[in-house]
Design an enzyme around this catalytic site. Sequence first.
Site, short mmCIF file in Angstrom:
data_model
loop_
_atom_site.label_atom_id
_atom_site.label_comp_id
_atom_site.label_asym_id
_atom_site.label_seq_id
_atom_site.Cartn_x
_atom_site.Cartn_y
_atom_site.Cartn_z
N ASP A 117 48.67 39.44 35.33
CA ASP A 117 48.92 38.06 34.91
C ASP A 117 50.33 37.56 35.26
OD1 ASP A 117 46.41 37.38 33.94
OD2 ASP A 117 46.80 38.33 32.00
N HIS A 266 43.55 43.05 36.82
CA HIS A 266 42.18 42.79 36.39
C HIS A 266 41.50 41.78 37.31
CE1 HIS A 266 44.84 40.08 34.17
NE2 HIS A 266 43.88 39.17 34.28
N ARG A 283 42.91 33.14 25.79
CA ARG A 283 43.90 34.19 26.07
C ARG A 283 45.25 33.87 25.43
NH1 ARG A 283 45.63 35.10 32.19
NH2 ARG A 283 47.53 34.01 31.56
C1 SIN Z 1 42.31 36.43 33.07
O1 SIN Z 1 42.58 36.63 34.26
O2 SIN Z 1 43.18 36.46 32.21
C2 SIN Z 1 40.91 36.09 32.66
C3 SIN Z 1 39.92 37.10 33.05
C4 SIN Z 1 38.51 36.60 32.90
O3 SIN Z 1 38.24 35.39 32.98
O4 SIN Z 1 37.63 37.43 32.75
#
Ligand code: SIN
Length: 310
Positions: A117, A266, A283
């Site tokens: 992030d 991620h 988030r």
């Molecule tokens: C993100 O990148 O923080 C979100 C991940 C998601 O939408 O699954």
Amino acid sequence: MTELEDSTSLGLDVTPLAGYIGAEISGVDLRGTIEPAVVDEIRSALHRHKVVFFRGQDIGHADQIAFARLFGRVTPAHPHEEDPPEGFPEILPIDSRRYETNLGRKRTSYDSSWHTDVTALVNPPAASILRAHILPPYGGDTAWTNLVAAYENLPKDLRDFVDRLDIRHQFTTRAASGSQRERKVRETNLVSYHPAVRVHPDTGERALFVSPGFTRGAREVRGLSPSQSERILSLLWEEATRTEYTVRFKWEPGSVAFWDNRATAHLAISDAGHLGHDRVLYRVTLEGDVPRGVDGRQSEQVSGEAFYGS
Ligand code: SIN
């Protein structure tokens, strides 16, 4: 005493989900008061497993923020967010219903590449906590990869070489042309150089810090030519996202994922946007430190400002 025995005495169960990364924690209600010993146990599970998951948590924005504050300072939602839920400036909605307007196409998450992030910031968030609210009936999973394993499993000569590299991270707009978001991305113009290998300030572990989503735009390893940079980055992106270092999580309403942004990347798996179903998650992020490489050198901000929480 093993980790499992330790946790169990506090009422927690920590169940690993994959060989290198990810564990599900049960036995804790994220809404209520959480004892300091339980907070410590969650933190140590996070350091060990890199991403931890909770299921069946009936929590709202305020509970999510309060839970996050147990682990650090909570930042505003995102450097580019201008429309968080009313009264909750810390909450970033990841909402398929917004992307049609903001990004110009229906999609289930704002990004569909492997990333850590906001690494275009000089102090990327230390951790993120994501809560699922509305989900497609199938698809829309998220995957995480363990960047410590990716580094540790490189051959030593390659580790020694990568230890010395710095990589340019920048926020490249994916926003619809002329949109408010495009303007914001241009105004903030976030660009930083980070060591390709960062040392985790709490665990001392070394992680391969190559955040493809933020390094793909510039494709620049400092001091190398564009074609040399390109080939080295391709190798590192591939190593960082090898399937064996990953875990894939199937969301349910009330699921919460808490990841260490200093040791993971991620991927929102983009297999549901075309189906037209809605997907809404929320988030929050914890303020991060300025990364340091193995020789102690710090990341450098090229443009934009550091991002602080409270
Ligand atoms: C993100 O990148 O923080 C979100 C991940 C998601 O939408 O699954």
